[in-house]
Design an enzyme around this catalytic site. Sequence first.
Site, PDB file in Angstrom:
ATOM      1  N   SER A  37       0.808  -1.226   0.000  1.00 47.63           N
ATOM      2  CA  SER A  37       0.000   0.000   0.000  1.00 47.63           C
ATOM      3  C   SER A  37       0.837   1.270   0.000  1.00 47.63           C
ATOM      4  CB  SER A  37      -0.926  -0.001   1.210  1.00 47.63           C
ATOM      5  OG  SER A  37      -0.175  -0.193   2.388  1.00 47.63           O
ATOM      6  N   ASP A 332      -3.796   8.224   7.373  1.00 50.92           N
ATOM      7  CA  ASP A 332      -4.943   7.419   7.812  1.00 50.92           C
ATOM      8  C   ASP A 332      -4.614   6.503   8.979  1.00 50.92           C
ATOM      9  OD1 ASP A 332      -3.242   5.704   6.584  1.00 50.92           O
ATOM     10  OD2 ASP A 332      -4.623   4.985   5.056  1.00 50.92           O
ATOM     11  N   HIS A 335      -0.646   4.950   6.584  1.00 54.77           N
ATOM     12  CA  HIS A 335       0.119   5.540   5.480  1.00 54.77           C
ATOM     13  C   HIS A 335       0.390   7.008   5.720  1.00 54.77           C
ATOM     14  CE1 HIS A 335      -2.467   2.179   4.154  1.00 54.77           C
ATOM     15  NE2 HIS A 335      -1.290   1.737   3.743  1.00 54.77           N
TER      16      HIS A 335
END
Length: 364
Positions: A37, A332, A335
């Site tokens: 991610s 978040d 990240h």
Amino acid sequence: MKTSIRPLVLFFVCLSYLTLSFAISDYYNAIFSFGDSFSDTGNFVIMESPVLPNIPKFPPPYARCSNGRLVIDFMAEYFGMPLLPPSQSISKNFTQGANFAVIGATALPLEYFHKNQIYEIPPINSSLPIQLDWFDDLKQYVCNSTQECRDFFRRSLFIVGEFGGNDYSFTMKSGRTIDQVKGMVPTVVDAIMSAVEKLINDGARHVLVPGNLPSGCIPIMLTIYQSSNKDDYDPRTGCLKNLNSLSLYHNAVLRIAIEKMNKKYPEARVIYGDYYGPVIQYARTPELFGFTNGALMVCCGGGGPYNYNASASCGLPGAIQCTEPNSHVSWDGIHLTEAAYHYIANGWMKGPYAYPPLISVMEE
Ligand SMILES: *[C@@H]1O[C@H](CO)[C@@H](O)[C@H](O)[C@H]1NC(C)=O
Ligand SMILES: *[C@@H]1O[C@H](CO)[C@@H](O)[C@H](O)[C@H]1NC(C)=O
Ligand SMILES: *[C@@H]1O[C@H](CO)[C@@H](O)[C@H](O)[C@H]1NC(C)=O
Ligand SMILES: *[C@@H]1O[C@H](CO)[C@@H](O)[C@H](O)[C@H]1NC(C)=O
């Protein structure tokens, strides 16, 4: 006399700057990126719909876990390329490379986790070995023969990582201790380095291998592994010491493996990209980087001591997005924000966050 010197100096400064930036944008023909991610630029969004129809959508315009660009996006911009298309994109225009990264991807195959009774695993079968298979399938879009492929990849930049963060956090979530997880590190690093070696054997010459972030500074980890013992926290950063020691250990083992690889393949350059150092710097002196809301307080979240709340995480009802994301390090809870990624990308390009900085490798 004196007045005529200044324009001359300025002229040379501009000239050398222009020459350099021209060379940079012409330097690589393509970028190929593998990861999770921290570098997914759309694969998860393309692949998730049949798997997880109810997953929250990412805020537009980016199919990314951030308020904006990731390190990989800044890299593409430095080299004058369009943002890397996700490898699963239907347009299949990969003439300038592709991004195989998928949210949740691990270095080790799913089978490893099944075999070891670790059931907190990613929703998509997209580990590093699978991403390498996708790479093999995609070669046909850029080259036709082994030699043509070698010639093409010799002029490409490869980025392998970050990997390992998910291997460790899934394993910890399944109840293993940090010491048990440390036992996995050599296996994870082997998986990363065998991917690097495969790419070198396919013709790659420049391979950037990012290490792990300091997981003890990541708000989701700070929330899950909260401790009432003050000694568990580093007073300079507020991060959890034993989680950071796992990341440091991974990075140390990785760097030794990178050195070995560089000795084995002197014609290639394997570069270590440091995520750990900059994030620790952010946590020590956030205001120095413009992070007026600190390094550990989440921008898009739903309450709790770090504004990370698993039942109201970014994208879910109950989460609120802050008004100035780039005054935060954490987007978040897992990240980083675009601003945080931007400093890291600069540091990988020009130093001090890559060993050696990409610019110096390009000048060799
Ligand atoms: C493919 O992408 C490149 C930019 O990377 C662009 O210049 C080219 O026009 C695209 N080709 C097609 C067929 O869309
Ligand atoms: C993951 O995908 C690979 C390649 O398609 C396949 O061989 C493997 O069985 C899959 N693993 C799981 C657990 O679905
Ligand atoms: C592969 O070969 C075909 C036929 O010679 C050619 O048209 C095509 O452009 C080539 N593809 C690449 C990626 O070079
Ligand atoms: C976390 O989110 C849930 C669901 O919105 C909410 O009920 C709960 O109060 C939140 N927890 C905190 C600590 O804010």
